[in-house]
Design a protein around this motif. Structure first.
Motif, PDB file in Angstrom:
ATOM      1  N   LYS A  10       0.861  -1.184   0.000  1.00  0.00           N
ATOM      2  CA  LYS A  10       0.000   0.000   0.000  1.00  0.00           C
ATOM      3  C   LYS A  10       0.897   1.234   0.000  1.00  0.00           C
ATOM      4  CE  LYS A  10      -4.112   1.884   2.217  1.00  0.00           C
ATOM      5  NZ  LYS A  10      -4.898   2.031   1.010  1.00  0.00           N
ATOM      6  N   ASP A  11       0.550   2.208  -0.809  1.00  0.00           N
ATOM      7  CA  ASP A  11       1.327   3.445  -0.902  1.00  0.00           C
ATOM      8  C   ASP A  11       0.971   4.397   0.236  1.00  0.00           C
ATOM      9  OD1 ASP A  11       2.697   2.632  -3.178  1.00  0.00           O
ATOM     10  OD2 ASP A  11       1.172   3.428  -4.520  1.00  0.00           O
ATOM     11  N   ASP A  12       1.211   3.938   1.451  1.00  0.00           N
ATOM     12  CA  ASP A  12       0.984   4.727   2.662  1.00  0.00           C
ATOM     13  C   ASP A  12       2.124   4.458   3.633  1.00  0.00           C
ATOM     14  OD1 ASP A  12      -1.395   6.301   2.436  1.00  0.00           O
ATOM     15  OD2 ASP A  12      -2.621   4.503   2.660  1.00  0.00           O
ATOM     16  N   THR A  13       2.212   5.295   4.649  1.00  0.00           N
ATOM     17  CA  THR A  13       3.270   5.150   5.647  1.00  0.00           C
ATOM     18  C   THR A  13       2.956   3.991   6.593  1.00  0.00           C
ATOM     19  OG1 THR A  13       2.217   6.599   7.260  1.00  0.00           O
ATOM     20  CG2 THR A  13       3.669   7.651   5.610  1.00  0.00           C
ATOM     21  N   LEU A  14       3.968   3.575   7.330  1.00  0.00           N
ATOM     22  CA  LEU A  14       3.779   2.540   8.340  1.00  0.00           C
ATOM     23  C   LEU A  14       2.710   2.970   9.338  1.00  0.00           C
ATOM     24  CD1 LEU A  14       4.548  -0.038   9.892  1.00  0.00           C
ATOM     25  CD2 LEU A  14       6.351   1.309  11.009  1.00  0.00           C
ATOM     26  N   SER A  15       2.799   4.179   9.823  1.00  0.00           N
ATOM     27  CA  SER A  15       1.845   4.690  10.806  1.00  0.00           C
ATOM     28  C   SER A  15       0.419   4.668  10.266  1.00  0.00           C
ATOM     29  CB  SER A  15       2.236   6.107  11.223  1.00  0.00           C
ATOM     30  OG  SER A  15       1.298   6.640  12.113  1.00  0.00           O
ATOM     31  N   ASP A  16       0.235   5.113   9.025  1.00  0.00           N
ATOM     32  CA  ASP A  16      -1.095   5.100   8.416  1.00  0.00           C
ATOM     33  C   ASP A  16      -1.623   3.670   8.296  1.00  0.00           C
ATOM     34  OD1 ASP A  16      -1.160   7.855   8.170  1.00  0.00           O
ATOM     35  OD2 ASP A  16      -0.569   7.850   6.051  1.00  0.00           O
ATOM     36  N   LEU A  20      -4.926   2.014   9.958  1.00  0.00           N
ATOM     37  CA  LEU A  20      -5.972   1.359   9.171  1.00  0.00           C
ATOM     38  C   LEU A  20      -6.211  -0.067   9.664  1.00  0.00           C
ATOM     39  CD1 LEU A  20      -5.055   2.569   5.581  1.00  0.00           C
ATOM     40  CD2 LEU A  20      -7.065   3.229   6.935  1.00  0.00           C
ATOM     41  N   ALA A  21      -5.143  -0.752  10.031  1.00  0.00           N
ATOM     42  CA  ALA A  21      -5.274  -2.120  10.547  1.00  0.00           C
ATOM     43  C   ALA A  21      -6.106  -2.116  11.823  1.00  0.00           C
ATOM     44  CB  ALA A  21      -3.897  -2.716  10.808  1.00  0.00           C
ATOM     45  N   CYS A  56       2.590  -4.913   9.248  1.00  0.00           N
ATOM     46  CA  CYS A  56       2.928  -3.835   8.320  1.00  0.00           C
ATOM     47  C   CYS A  56       4.437  -3.623   8.353  1.00  0.00           C
ATOM     48  CB  CYS A  56       2.241  -2.537   8.746  1.00  0.00           C
ATOM     49  SG  CYS A  56       0.443  -2.659   8.894  1.00  0.00           S
ATOM     50  N   VAL A  57       5.072  -3.692   7.192  1.00  0.00           N
ATOM     51  CA  VAL A  57       6.522  -3.533   7.107  1.00  0.00           C
ATOM     52  C   VAL A  57       6.845  -2.390   6.154  1.00  0.00           C
ATOM     53  CG1 VAL A  57       8.707  -4.654   6.524  1.00  0.00           C
ATOM     54  CG2 VAL A  57       6.835  -6.007   7.517  1.00  0.00           C
ATOM     55  N   PRO A  58       7.485  -1.337   6.674  1.00  0.00           N
ATOM     56  CA  PRO A  58       7.827  -0.214   5.795  1.00  0.00           C
ATOM     57  C   PRO A  58       8.883  -0.620   4.781  1.00  0.00           C
ATOM     58  CG  PRO A  58       8.836   0.082   7.949  1.00  0.00           C
ATOM     59  CD  PRO A  58       7.983  -1.141   8.041  1.00  0.00           C
ATOM     60  N   GLN A  59       8.704  -0.158   3.556  1.00  0.00           N
ATOM     61  CA  GLN A  59       9.656  -0.368   2.477  1.00  0.00           C
ATOM     62  C   GLN A  59       9.929   0.993   1.839  1.00  0.00           C
ATOM     63  OE1 GLN A  59       8.844  -4.623   0.650  1.00  0.00           O
ATOM     64  NE2 GLN A  59       7.218  -3.243   0.104  1.00  0.00           N
ATOM     65  N   ILE A  88      -8.615  -2.112   4.393  1.00  0.00           N
ATOM     66  CA  ILE A  88      -7.301  -1.458   4.307  1.00  0.00           C
ATOM     67  C   ILE A  88      -6.995  -1.051   2.870  1.00  0.00           C
ATOM     68  CG2 ILE A  88      -4.817  -1.771   4.639  1.00  0.00           C
ATOM     69  CD1 ILE A  88      -5.569  -3.713   6.975  1.00  0.00           C
ATOM     70  N   VAL A  89      -7.209  -1.950   1.921  1.00  0.00           N
ATOM     71  CA  VAL A  89      -6.915  -1.666   0.512  1.00  0.00           C
ATOM     72  C   VAL A  89      -7.751  -0.489   0.005  1.00  0.00           C
ATOM     73  CG1 VAL A  89      -7.196  -2.575  -1.831  1.00  0.00           C
ATOM     74  CG2 VAL A  89      -6.113  -3.986  -0.082  1.00  0.00           C
TER      75      VAL A  89
END
Length: 95
Positions: A10-16, A20-21, A56-59, A88-89
């Motif tokens: 997902k094109d969002d930050t880890l925090s976002d 959402l989760a 959720c894993v930031p990349q 979430i999606v």
């Protein structure tokens, strides 16, 4: 015990994504057992009938997510995974 899972980015930050989760699990009426407040990358919640975990894993440029659900009822686990994932999606951040 049955397990259903799936991964996506997902094109969002880890925090976002963690927010959402949490929202997705609360919408299911779940009790939150691990809300990622301790700095980790997962949210876990459930009821007496089903447990769901969102990792959720930031990349670089996006966040990778894994949504898993576990239950003695395969259909319930699958439906939970699908509903949490879809929320979430389909969520769009509005600035």
């Amino acid at each position: 015990m049955y397990a259903h899972w799936g991964t996506f980015t997902k094109d969002d930050t880890l925090s976002d994504c963690l927010g959402l989760a949490r929202s997705a699990l609360l919408r299911q009426g779940f009790q939150i057992w691990d809300g990622a407040a301790d700095g980790d990358y997962q949210v876990i919640g459930g009821t007496a009938d089903v447990i769901a975990t969102v990792v959720c894993v930031p990349q670089s440029g996006n966040t990778w997510l894994s949504v898993s659900a576990y239950s003695t009822d395969s259909a319930l686990a699958e439906r939970t995974r699908n509903e949490v994932r879809s929320f979430i999606v389909e969520s769009v951040r509005i600035d």
